[in-house]
Design an enzyme around this catalytic site. Sequence first.
Site, PDB file in Angstrom:
ATOM      1  N   GLU A 556      29.077   6.962 -33.765  1.00  8.63           N
ATOM      2  CA  GLU A 556      30.069   7.896 -33.543  1.00  8.63           C
ATOM      3  C   GLU A 556      30.221   8.372 -32.027  1.00  8.63           C
ATOM      4  O   GLU A 556      31.271   8.831 -31.788  1.00  8.63           O
ATOM      5  CB  GLU A 556      29.702   8.958 -34.582  1.00  8.63           C
ATOM      6  CG  GLU A 556      28.335   9.868 -33.878  1.00  8.63           C
ATOM      7  CD  GLU A 556      28.056  10.892 -35.018  1.00  8.63           C
ATOM      8  OE1 GLU A 556      28.752  11.451 -35.588  1.00  8.63           O
ATOM      9  OE2 GLU A 556      26.814  11.448 -35.014  1.00  8.63           O
ATOM     10  N   ASP A 557      29.107   8.138 -31.342  1.00  4.14           N
ATOM     11  CA  ASP A 557      29.330   8.631 -29.885  1.00  4.14           C
ATOM     12  C   ASP A 557      29.437   7.494 -28.922  1.00  4.14           C
ATOM     13  O   ASP A 557      29.313   7.725 -27.660  1.00  4.14           O
ATOM     14  CB  ASP A 557      27.983   9.277 -29.524  1.00  4.14           C
ATOM     15  CG  ASP A 557      26.820   8.349 -29.678  1.00  4.14           C
ATOM     16  OD1 ASP A 557      26.733   7.365 -30.152  1.00  4.14           O
ATOM     17  OD2 ASP A 557      25.665   8.676 -29.029  1.00  4.14           O
ATOM     18  N   GLU A 643      17.172  -0.984 -37.216  1.00  9.85           N
ATOM     19  CA  GLU A 643      18.043  -1.808 -38.144  1.00  9.85           C
ATOM     20  C   GLU A 643      18.931  -2.687 -36.925  1.00  9.85           C
ATOM     21  O   GLU A 643      19.431  -3.732 -37.219  1.00  9.85           O
ATOM     22  CB  GLU A 643      18.974  -0.724 -38.741  1.00  9.85           C
ATOM     23  CG  GLU A 643      20.201  -0.117 -37.787  1.00  9.85           C
ATOM     24  CD  GLU A 643      19.777   1.003 -37.149  1.00  9.85           C
ATOM     25  OE1 GLU A 643      20.657   1.903 -36.357  1.00  9.85           O
ATOM     26  OE2 GLU A 643      18.494   1.400 -36.853  1.00  9.85           O
ATOM     27  N   ASP A 644      19.295  -2.236 -35.924  1.00  5.56           N
ATOM     28  CA  ASP A 644      19.613  -3.055 -34.886  1.00  5.56           C
ATOM     29  C   ASP A 644      18.906  -4.311 -34.380  1.00  5.56           C
ATOM     30  O   ASP A 644      19.437  -5.421 -34.412  1.00  5.56           O
ATOM     31  CB  ASP A 644      19.799  -2.303 -33.344  1.00  5.56           C
ATOM     32  CG  ASP A 644      20.737  -1.369 -33.318  1.00  5.56           C
ATOM     33  OD1 ASP A 644      22.004  -1.663 -33.791  1.00  5.56           O
ATOM     34  OD2 ASP A 644      20.583  -0.128 -32.891  1.00  5.56           O
TER      35      ASP A 644
END
Length: 763
Positions: A556-557, A643-644
């Site tokens: 989101e950022d 997760e990346d």
Amino acid sequence: MQTRKKYIFLTFLASWLLLFFFGGDQLRRFAFFSGRKAEARRNWPHWTDRSLLKNFADPEELQRDGDLSLLSPRERRVAWLSVYKESRCRMETCFDFSRCEKNGFKVFTYPRERDQPISESYRKILTSIERSRYYTPNPEEACLFILSIDTLDRDHLSRQYVRDVDEKIRGFPLWNGGRNHLIFNLYSGTWPNYTEDLGFDIGQAILAKASFDTESFRPGFDVSIPLFSKDHPQRGGERGWLYQDSIPPKKKYLLVFKGKRYLTGIGSGTRNALHHIHNGKDIISLTTCKHGKDWEKHKDMRCDKDNVDYEKFDYQELLHNSTFCIVPRGRRLGSFRFLEALQAACIPVLLSDGWELPFAEAIDWGKAVIVGSERLLLQIPSAVRCIHPERVLAFQQQTQFLWDAYFSSVDKIVHTTLEIIKDRLSPHRSRSRFLWNTLPGGLLVLPDFSTYLGDFPFYYLQHGSSPSEKFTAFIRAVSQAGSLSQPILRLIQAVSGSQYCAQILVLWSCEKPPPPSRKWPQTTVPLTIIQGRRKLSDRFFPYGAIQTDAVLSLDEDTSLSTSEVDFAFVVWRSFPERIVGFPTRSHFWDPEQGRWGYTSKWTNELSIVLTAAAFYHRYYHSLFTEYLPAGLRELVDGLAACEDILMNVLVAAVTKLPPIKVTQRKQHKETVPQQVGGVDGVVGTLLSEEWSSSSLHSPPAKVKGTAGAAGSRHYSQQQNCLNQLADWFGYMPLVSSQLRLDPVLFKDQVSVLRKKYPRLEKP
């Protein structure tokens, strides 16, 4: 007088007719056909160029396949039927499909008894199943059952032979006559005949067996597996020996063999004849009879010379420097040499008549091995010389693919066995032979996702198609405020302005419910809110709403312009199997700590593209969720930014390729959670203190105080994640790259009007 002669003639004629009708078959068998058989033996082999061939060997030497104690075909058939009483078993008749309907393809392993001996190889097989996505600890959910009794070595002369198996399995309430059971076996029978006898009745169980004879193999029911040693790695495994820069057009040796020669018994005929093709130049065939306890009692006149010549060559050196490797049968049909030759890219030349090759139901061995005949040994050298160099290279490349995809570890052998069985349960959704025999291989292509080649990121060139011309933007929102921040509003506007954007999905992973629809910005493309479970792995769930091939994963950022999005998507369509994005990281080996390190320092290499701003194919969502075991997803949910790393490791393991970095206008900065003190000692959490580069072993010096501690924990979790993933895969799949793709004319001294993406150069 003539009447008497007439009666004598008629009596004689009637006698011959009776003999012909009631005993003629025996006469034909023992007189006429035996004569033809003897003549065939004297004249064998019938080669058209026989006059040109040297008489290296007596045909009787080549024809003999052991001593006189060998069983006749009839006796072998009787022995086989005594083991395979359910010889007509097929999946339709001996397998209960209903057990697999409710919970899918789940596998249950029997509990291990403390006093039950188990070999290292069988322990690896059970471990492979128990750490896989197939495993269930609940027998009620199971579709397939695996015994805890070690059935790998059924040679009763072996120390690992388990006795009274019949009595033990009959006491298991789940046995049910072997129905829906899978039995693994590497060695069957014993000296001198080495029949298929396992020493117990397998009932209706599926047999996954090495050295399978085609006569006893039940097609579509049993599975032929390779013979592997106790030292075969549990997972990962070593790479093949063929590298891109190590492909000489012609190797030093054309054809090699170095191994045991049996002086008596089954398998001795083939190996005893191998010395005839040795020329000491480009064909090296070395045997030794110096093995076993009483080899000197049976030694022949060649043994001493053979033993001396045998020591002159190193086996590994021969493997590295030969184009073809002879793989003759041993006491049994299979041998360790088969996998050794595959790994070495030494094209196997098989001399094992009647061997059902491993996983032949799925693998097209005609593209990787040469299948010879034990009786035509002398024709092998001329046959391999006729193979064109281009075809030789294709064979070598296929050996490397098959080794890496299905044979380099016990995990892959076991999983291939299970996937072949799983495909039989739903033939309409099974993998085609094309998928099994083409990169990345059958284990990494999930038929539950699709059976259409165009739906996968790997086959566009072969299929003559391209990825879809639109993408789905997938934004993960985790803000605790519960309201829309300015960064996410700007991001939605920038992404929706792309000519390639089909829709925007927002994964709402906040405690508070998402704002009402009127609070969201108006866009030219559909915008959908998906309620998440507040797990990091949620962002890679295969949501049905994602219909485009391409997914643009965003935080989101994240700050991106429309031009950056457009250019990155155009690049991705040229590399649909890779991750293409903006912020990058890299891994390195730390010799001092003996573990892998993770760094965001600006270097000349990259191996990770963060999914905070990256394109990839939607198939990787299915692979992430359905291929990886639940334990890895739980690891991701417990460690920050794991997760990346896992997604990058997964894609690299599948493609063997690095991600691609594209031009970005602004440097992405990673946000680090930190604890801050509020009024009256109230402690809150906010995202601040952004940083994008650090030293190799510590967070940047500007991160101080509580923020520094948070950054250090964040950094430590990423390194911990990387090392746990390397341990699970058995190796480090990440591939480093020094490539970045920029638009043509990027920052060139030409008019801005001639540039397609001029806004990328604006500060």
